[in-house]
Scaffold this motif. Structure first.
Motif, PDB file in Angstrom:
ATOM      1  N   LYS A 186     -13.006  12.789 -14.678  1.00 22.57           N
ATOM      2  CA  LYS A 186     -11.563  12.926 -14.851  1.00 22.57           C
ATOM      3  C   LYS A 186     -11.017  11.774 -15.680  1.00 22.57           C
ATOM      4  N   GLU A 187      -9.811  11.954 -16.196  1.00 26.79           N
ATOM      5  CA  GLU A 187      -9.167  10.904 -16.946  1.00 26.79           C
ATOM      6  C   GLU A 187      -8.591   9.852 -16.003  1.00 26.79           C
ATOM      7  N   ARG A 188      -8.423   8.655 -16.557  1.00 31.75           N
ATOM      8  CA  ARG A 188      -7.812   7.601 -15.769  1.00 31.75           C
ATOM      9  C   ARG A 188      -6.346   7.964 -15.501  1.00 31.75           C
ATOM     10  N   GLU A 189      -5.911   7.729 -14.253  1.00 31.15           N
ATOM     11  CA  GLU A 189      -4.564   8.104 -13.888  1.00 31.15           C
ATOM     12  C   GLU A 189      -3.822   6.953 -13.207  1.00 31.15           C
ATOM     13  N   PHE A 190      -2.507   6.996 -13.334  1.00 25.86           N
ATOM     14  CA  PHE A 190      -1.651   5.992 -12.739  1.00 25.86           C
ATOM     15  C   PHE A 190      -1.649   6.116 -11.213  1.00 25.86           C
ATOM     16  N   VAL A 191      -1.623   4.967 -10.542  1.00 31.01           N
ATOM     17  CA  VAL A 191      -1.541   4.944  -9.083  1.00 31.01           C
ATOM     18  C   VAL A 191      -0.259   4.242  -8.638  1.00 31.01           C
ATOM     19  N   ALA A 192      -0.074   2.991  -9.088  1.00 35.88           N
ATOM     20  CA  ALA A 192       1.082   2.213  -8.640  1.00 35.88           C
ATOM     21  C   ALA A 192       1.356   1.091  -9.629  1.00 35.88           C
ATOM     22  N   ALA A 193       2.605   0.622  -9.641  1.00 43.88           N
ATOM     23  CA  ALA A 193       2.979  -0.497 -10.498  1.00 43.88           C
ATOM     24  C   ALA A 193       4.050  -1.316  -9.804  1.00 43.88           C
ATOM     25  N   ILE A 194       4.070  -2.612 -10.126  1.00 43.58           N
ATOM     26  CA  ILE A 194       5.074  -3.512  -9.554  1.00 43.58           C
ATOM     27  C   ILE A 194       5.546  -4.461 -10.634  1.00 43.58           C
ATOM     28  N   ILE A 195       6.848  -4.689 -10.657  1.00 40.18           N
ATOM     29  CA  ILE A 195       7.401  -5.628 -11.618  1.00 40.18           C
ATOM     30  C   ILE A 195       7.169  -7.021 -11.061  1.00 40.18           C
ATOM     31  N   TRP A 196       6.539  -7.884 -11.849  1.00 38.66           N
ATOM     32  CA  TRP A 196       6.059  -9.172 -11.353  1.00 38.66           C
ATOM     33  C   TRP A 196       7.185 -10.011 -10.749  1.00 38.66           C
ATOM     34  N   GLY A 197       8.302 -10.068 -11.406  1.00 43.06           N
ATOM     35  CA  GLY A 197       9.352 -10.961 -10.960  1.00 43.06           C
ATOM     36  C   GLY A 197      10.293 -10.377  -9.934  1.00 43.06           C
ATOM     37  N   GLY A 198      10.027  -9.136  -9.520  1.00 43.89           N
ATOM     38  CA  GLY A 198      10.939  -8.513  -8.580  1.00 43.89           C
ATOM     39  C   GLY A 198      10.205  -7.651  -7.593  1.00 43.89           C
ATOM     40  N   ASP A 199      10.925  -6.767  -6.968  1.00 47.86           N
ATOM     41  CA  ASP A 199      10.307  -5.923  -5.968  1.00 47.86           C
ATOM     42  C   ASP A 199      10.268  -4.465  -6.368  1.00 47.86           C
ATOM     43  N   ALA A 200      10.613  -4.162  -7.610  1.00 52.41           N
ATOM     44  CA  ALA A 200      10.602  -2.770  -8.034  1.00 52.41           C
ATOM     45  C   ALA A 200       9.175  -2.257  -8.116  1.00 52.41           C
ATOM     46  N   THR A 201       8.942  -1.089  -7.561  1.00 52.98           N
ATOM     47  CA  THR A 201       7.623  -0.487  -7.572  1.00 52.98           C
ATOM     48  C   THR A 201       7.719   0.977  -7.987  1.00 52.98           C
ATOM     49  N   ASN A 202       6.632   1.477  -8.523  1.00 49.59           N
ATOM     50  CA  ASN A 202       6.484   2.896  -8.836  1.00 49.59           C
ATOM     51  C   ASN A 202       5.179   3.387  -8.256  1.00 49.59           C
ATOM     52  N   TYR A 203       5.150   4.613  -7.795  1.00 44.89           N
ATOM     53  CA  TYR A 203       3.938   5.197  -7.220  1.00 44.89           C
ATOM     54  C   TYR A 203       3.728   6.602  -7.750  1.00 44.89           C
ATOM     55  N   ALA A 204       2.472   6.969  -7.890  1.00 42.34           N
ATOM     56  CA  ALA A 204       2.145   8.351  -8.184  1.00 42.34           C
ATOM     57  C   ALA A 204       2.483   9.195  -6.961  1.00 42.34           C
ATOM     58  N   ASP A 205       2.887  10.426  -7.203  1.00 40.62           N
ATOM     59  CA  ASP A 205       3.260  11.305  -6.091  1.00 40.62           C
ATOM     60  C   ASP A 205       2.108  11.475  -5.103  1.00 40.62           C
ATOM     61  N   SER A 206       0.890  11.456  -5.612  1.00 38.78           N
ATOM     62  CA  SER A 206      -0.281  11.701  -4.771  1.00 38.78           C
ATOM     63  C   SER A 206      -0.538  10.594  -3.768  1.00 38.78           C
ATOM     64  N   VAL A 207       0.071   9.422  -3.968  1.00 36.87           N
ATOM     65  CA  VAL A 207      -0.197   8.297  -3.059  1.00 36.87           C
ATOM     66  C   VAL A 207       1.062   7.812  -2.343  1.00 36.87           C
ATOM     67  N   LYS A 208       2.210   8.351  -2.684  1.00 36.42           N
ATOM     68  CA  LYS A 208       3.457   7.920  -2.040  1.00 36.42           C
ATOM     69  C   LYS A 208       3.372   8.096  -0.535  1.00 36.42           C
ATOM     70  N   GLY A 209       3.808   7.085   0.186  1.00 36.60           N
ATOM     71  CA  GLY A 209       3.771   7.128   1.638  1.00 36.60           C
ATOM     72  C   GLY A 209       2.445   6.692   2.232  1.00 36.60           C
ATOM     73  N   ARG A 210       1.407   6.593   1.414  1.00 32.11           N
ATOM     74  CA  ARG A 210       0.094   6.147   1.904  1.00 32.11           C
ATOM     75  C   ARG A 210      -0.332   4.805   1.313  1.00 32.11           C
ATOM     76  N   PHE A 211       0.019   4.561   0.073  1.00 33.68           N
ATOM     77  CA  PHE A 211      -0.362   3.329  -0.617  1.00 33.68           C
ATOM     78  C   PHE A 211       0.853   2.437  -0.786  1.00 33.68           C
ATOM     79  N   THR A 212       0.620   1.130  -0.690  1.00 35.52           N
ATOM     80  CA  THR A 212       1.682   0.153  -0.909  1.00 35.52           C
ATOM     81  C   THR A 212       1.165  -0.961  -1.802  1.00 35.52           C
ATOM     82  N   MET A 213       1.896  -1.219  -2.878  1.00 40.08           N
ATOM     83  CA  MET A 213       1.522  -2.303  -3.778  1.00 40.08           C
ATOM     84  C   MET A 213       2.435  -3.491  -3.512  1.00 40.08           C
ATOM     85  N   SER A 214       1.830  -4.683  -3.495  1.00 40.48           N
ATOM     86  CA  SER A 214       2.594  -5.901  -3.268  1.00 40.48           C
ATOM     87  C   SER A 214       2.012  -7.012  -4.131  1.00 40.48           C
ATOM     88  N   ARG A 215       2.724  -8.133  -4.177  1.00 43.74           N
ATOM     89  CA  ARG A 215       2.216  -9.264  -4.972  1.00 43.74           C
ATOM     90  C   ARG A 215       2.520 -10.582  -4.293  1.00 43.74           C
TER      91      ARG A 215
END
Length: 124
Positions: free
Chosen positions: A43-72
């Motif tokens: 399969k092709e590489r796909e997006f999972v999650a992203a976080i803005i380094w200087g803040g708390d804004a995050t994005n998640y793929a629909d397939s992982v929302k509610g199960r995965f949490t990205m932090s820094r």
């Protein structure tokens, strides 16, 4: 240059949890958006999650929302991906990526640097 080293992958059963880490070194002051992508066999590489380094804004793929949490942890120049309720379809090589700009972080082309990847295998 920015170097990224992922760790924390492994083999688990469905329903288990794993926490991936990505340690950044080098010119980390120039990194703004950090992301996780994954690539399953055939399969092709796909997006999972992203976080803005200087803040708390995050994005998640629909397939992982509610199960995965990205932090820094800025002091450690490290980002994490906490993965709960893992499913067999989460099996993939997980890649950490860094972008030297503020961006939504959902597209591969937004990123300048990539890690080598860490394998996650989830069995049923």
């Amino acid at each position: 240059q920015v170097q990224l080293v992922e760790s924390g992958g492994g083999s688990v059963q469905a329903g288990d949890s794993l926490r991936l880490s990505c340690a950044a070194s080098g010119r980390t002051f120039s990194t703004y958006t950090m992301g996780w992508f994954r690539q399953a066999p055939g399969k092709e590489r796909e997006f999972v999650a992203a976080i803005i380094w200087g803040g708390d804004a995050t994005n998640y793929a629909d397939s992982v929302k509610g199960r995965f949490t990205m932090s820094r942890d800025n002091a450690k120049n490290t980002v994490y991906l906490q993965m709960n309720s893992l499913k067999p379809e989460d099996t993939a090589v997980y890649y950490c990526a860094a972008a030297s700009k503020i961006a939504p972080g959902t597209r591969q082309y937004e990123y300048n640097y990539w890690g080598q990847g860490t394998q996650v295998t989830v069995s049923s």
